[in-house]
Motif scaffolding. Structure first.
Motif, short mmCIF file in Angstrom:
data_model
loop_
_atom_site.label_atom_id
_atom_site.label_comp_id
_atom_site.label_asym_id
_atom_site.label_seq_id
_atom_site.Cartn_x
_atom_site.Cartn_y
_atom_site.Cartn_z
N THR A 87 -8.45 -0.18 2.81
CA THR A 87 -8.34 0.57 1.56
C THR A 87 -8.59 -0.34 0.36
O THR A 87 -8.91 0.15 -0.73
CB THR A 87 -6.96 1.23 1.40
OG1 THR A 87 -5.95 0.23 1.27
CG2 THR A 87 -6.65 2.13 2.59
N GLU A 88 -8.44 -1.65 0.54
CA GLU A 88 -8.68 -2.60 -0.54
C GLU A 88 -10.12 -3.08 -0.58
O GLU A 88 -10.47 -3.92 -1.42
CB GLU A 88 -7.73 -3.80 -0.38
CG GLU A 88 -6.26 -3.43 -0.52
CD GLU A 88 -5.35 -4.60 -0.20
OE1 GLU A 88 -5.86 -5.65 0.25
OE2 GLU A 88 -4.13 -4.48 -0.41
N GLY A 89 -10.95 -2.59 0.35
CA GLY A 89 -12.37 -2.92 0.32
C GLY A 89 -12.81 -3.98 1.30
O GLY A 89 -14.00 -4.34 1.32
N ALA A 90 -11.90 -4.49 2.15
CA ALA A 90 -12.30 -5.49 3.14
C ALA A 90 -13.14 -4.85 4.23
O ALA A 90 -13.00 -3.65 4.52
CB ALA A 90 -11.06 -6.14 3.76
N ASP A 91 -14.02 -5.63 4.88
CA ASP A 91 -14.71 -5.10 6.05
C ASP A 91 -13.77 -5.18 7.25
O ASP A 91 -12.71 -5.80 7.19
CB ASP A 91 -16.04 -5.83 6.29
CG ASP A 91 -15.87 -7.32 6.58
OD1 ASP A 91 -14.81 -7.75 7.06
OD2 ASP A 91 -16.83 -8.08 6.32
N GLY A 137 0.80 -1.21 0.00
CA GLY A 137 0.00 0.00 0.00
C GLY A 137 0.84 1.26 0.00
O GLY A 137 2.07 1.22 -0.11
N MET A 138 0.17 2.39 0.15
CA MET A 138 0.83 3.69 0.17
C MET A 138 0.34 4.48 1.37
O MET A 138 -0.87 4.57 1.60
CB MET A 138 0.55 4.47 -1.12
CG MET A 138 1.21 5.84 -1.17
SD MET A 138 0.77 6.76 -2.67
CE MET A 138 1.52 5.69 -3.92
N ALA A 139 1.27 5.03 2.12
CA ALA A 139 0.91 5.83 3.29
C ALA A 139 1.90 6.97 3.44
O ALA A 139 3.09 6.84 3.11
CB ALA A 139 0.88 4.97 4.55
N LEU A 140 1.41 8.07 3.95
CA LEU A 140 2.25 9.22 4.28
C LEU A 140 2.39 9.30 5.78
O LEU A 140 1.39 9.36 6.51
CB LEU A 140 1.61 10.51 3.75
CG LEU A 140 2.30 11.82 4.16
CD1 LEU A 140 3.66 11.95 3.47
CD2 LEU A 140 1.42 13.02 3.82
#
Length: 326
Positions: free
Chosen positions: A275-279, A59-62
């Motif tokens: 962010t990938e849509g998982a609950d 993923g991507m995070a700041l």
């Protein structure tokens, strides 16, 4: 990275980061010198570790963080060299350094962490301003890690209000007074460890039932939409208004080494999967696998994604269907 013009799915905030010096020793001796090998020098602290874990999972995070004086400059260099996207907030006091010692003979780990710098009222305000500008451009904002000495009691509560005004979902993994004052607000997700959960319900967190009771209390207070309380090597309980899910940790193929970054790993995996849509419940299962993958490693090392994938298949989840009372 300019957080005001480049949207990212996830941003994290670390008010009290560290430069972690990790050492290997055969045995710590009370007299003379304990000869050590330097394993690594890296930037650390809750939100920075979460951002690192998110990146490790693809993923991507700041990572937004304070940075003060010479140690702060070193922290910035380390994160730059690592290629971790980060946004430093300059402060006048030195960023702290921490010592992580892995003792080979006993397989024990020692994490020695000083209190850290003191922020001025103006620096606290600037942190909140930066959080407001950053959260406007992300889906999830993670507040993680310990506070600084003398931090205003309502700082994390102010973070909750600031993030809520932007529309981002706040995930908080904090402790002590900062957690207590935040409970008067409402956030997307709260993660508690056994110490904070025990303080909340007034008894030790010995198993899943105690963790469920802590989560239920958070939900009844209206402090969050989702509550996760971890139960050490047992795993975690994930709860929302519809009920609770027991998530049993997998059996480890090797003995545990260090739990220093287990919570950060759990939060990183949860946030990335969201962010990938998982609950949240399914994301928490992956989070428990990530925490398990991390405790097998020494010091402040974080999981490998391949290990998380392997352990995720061994996580067991059981749903309690009793809904939380209104």
């Amino acid at each position: 990275m300019d957080s005001m013009t480049h949207p990212v799915p996830i941003a994290t905030f670390t008010i009290n980061p560290t430069v972690d010096l990790s050492l290997d020793v055969a045995c710590l001796r009370p007299e003379g010198k304990s000869r050590a090998r330097l394993r690594s020098t890296r930037g650390g602290g809750g939100g920075i570790n979460v951002a690192r874990g998110v990146r490790r999972l693809g993923g991507m995070a700041l990572a937004v963080h304070t940075a003060g004086r010479e140690v702060g400059a070193r922290l910035n260099r380390l994160l730059d060299d690592e290629g971790l996207a980060h946004l430093p907030i300059e402060i006048g006091d030195d960023t702290r350094e921490a010592l992580v010692i892995a003792e080979r003979e006993s397989a024990r780990n020692f994490h020695v962490v000083p209190a850290g710098p003191t922020l001025s009222a103006g620096e606290e305000r600037y942190c909140l301003d930066t959080i407001a500008r950053t959260a406007e451009y992300c889906d999830y904002f993670v507040l993680s890690g310990s506070g600084t000495p003398g931090l205003s009691a309502g700082f994390s509560a102010a973070v909750a209000r600031t993030v809520a005004a932007t529309g981002a979902a706040l995930i908080a993994d904090i402790a002590g007074t900062q957690l207590t004052t935040m409970l008067a607000e409402h956030v997307f997700l709260l993660r508690l460890d056994r110490v904070e959960a025990a303080a909340l319900i007034g008894r030790p967190i010995a198993g899943y039932d105690d963790a469920r009771a802590a989560n239920a209390l958070l939900l009844e207070r209206g402090a969050c939409d989702h509550a996760i309380t971890t139960v050490g090597a047992l795993g975690a309980v994930c709860s929302d208004r519809s009920g609770h899910q027991l998530i049993a940790a997998p059996n480890l193929p090797t003995p545990p080494r260090s739990d220093a970054c287990a919570g950060d790993s759990l939060v990183a995996a949860i946030t990335q999967r969201l962010t990938e849509g998982a609950d949240v419940a399914r994301a928490c299962e992956i989070g428990v696998a990530a925490a398990a993958a991390t405790v097998m490693l020494p010091g402040t090392d974080l999981f490998e994604s391949s290990t998380v994938d392997t352990l995720a298949g061994r996580v067991r989840a059981v749903r309690w269907t009793d809904a939380v009372a209104d």
